[in-house]
Scaffold this active site. Sequence first.
Site, mmCIF file in Angstrom:
data_model
loop_
_atom_site.group_PDB
_atom_site.id
_atom_site.type_symbol
_atom_site.label_atom_id
_atom_site.label_comp_id
_atom_site.label_asym_id
_atom_site.label_seq_id
_atom_site.Cartn_x
_atom_site.Cartn_y
_atom_site.Cartn_z
ATOM 1 N N HIS A 1 -60.854 51.271 36.213
ATOM 2 C CA HIS A 1 -61.845 51.090 37.277
ATOM 3 C C HIS A 1 -63.089 50.337 36.796
ATOM 4 C CE1 HIS A 1 -63.206 51.570 41.213
ATOM 5 N NE2 HIS A 1 -63.336 52.875 41.317
ATOM 6 N N THR B 1 -43.214 51.042 34.519
ATOM 7 C CA THR B 1 -42.464 52.173 33.965
ATOM 8 C C THR B 1 -41.733 52.877 35.095
ATOM 9 O OG1 THR B 1 -42.640 54.224 32.668
ATOM 10 C CG2 THR B 1 -44.469 53.727 34.156
#
Length: 436
Positions: free
Chosen positions: A407, A355
């Site tokens: 994560h 993006t």
Amino acid sequence: MFEVKFPSVGESITSGVLGLWSKQKGEYVHAGDSLGEIETDKVTSEVFAEVSGRFDPAVAEGDEIEVGQVIGQIDESAEAPANGAKEDTKAKAEEPEEEKDAAPPMPEKTSAAPAGGGGAGIPAAERTATSAPARDPKVDVAATLSPAVRRLVEEHGLDPSGIHGTGKGGRLLKSDVLAAIAEGKKAAPASAANGQSVPAGSNGDRTVRKKMTPLRQRIAQRLVSAQHNAALLTTFNEVDMSTVMRLRKQFQERFVAKHEIKLGFMSFFVKAVIYALKEVPALNAQLDGDEIIQNHFYDLGVAISTDKGLLVPVLRGPDAMSMAEIEQGIIAYAKKARAGKITLPDLEGGVFTITNGGTFGSMLSTPLLNPPQSGILGMHNIVERPVAIDGRVEIRPMMYLALTYDHRLVDGKEAVTFLVRVKEFIEQPSLTLLDV
């Protein structure tokens, strides 16, 4: 009568909203003509006429509809306009269509339109014409608006009592409101003194209330879901854009002459992300329950901003594309998205997203994941800054990069390594030629 139904646009889509009709009540349509647009929580799709005949919509713009629901009818027995000429059915049909959803017609009076900007959207000469319908100042104008007109008025924060109506009894037609918008005129806020009301859900010109579109609702749900269902972490780096900018300047004319398209920045970053994904495959994986799905392809989502929200169409097989093919694919998607032609398959199957907030001037941001992907790269604006180069301070065009990752699946070492690989490629594009 042929029934026009809301077609299925994907297994996961069961409902939508009738965005707008492109054909009016009573208008003759031909097979293949676009009848209107339906907004769903993922895409905006068109409805096409399967047969020829006179069209009669069964739902109003803004109505919620279900897949398979009848939304209109086409009278196949109706004769086509003589000599193939198109009838001016829009003008003929507009007033009856709006009257259907409005209050009973107001009595016509010979008095002039009420003061306070009542002629917005109409030239002065026309406002004084004796044939122009007069509006009863005692009538609540907002209560007589059809759904289509009300929607336009509310979206643009207009006071309907300040727009000259050319419909029966001085009622507002859609064309009246569009004319007022085109002239850039707004009527003065309605006052308590004259007893006229303002559009529903608004407070004069100060606020306008309107329902979220299905697409915007879906975007909101996915963003909240991404934050709640993944362990998001963002790591940052900066990249020197000198080499890429020099290459673009040096070869832009030849690139355009050969490919008829400009060489942009995004194709460099698509190649850089593919290079980094091959080096750090953990970013090219996703979680499915307690299982890890490792992808061995590189279909990348490229975020595109539209008036209706952010869409992320997917480039298929960009690892096998040339720079020109990547640029062509992105531009084709951008045109398709902004024209409301994006389909559900266009948005599915990406393994990673890029993006570019820099196009809007963003210096730094923390992009959110596009589930079920495990990573998204955020690009930002290019700013000349002083940097240390071999013990000297030089002014270089610098860009901040941001990598948000899950994560649960990706460790910090892998995320940082990925971003360093992207940085290396942008600063030294020859790395792929040398395969090092």
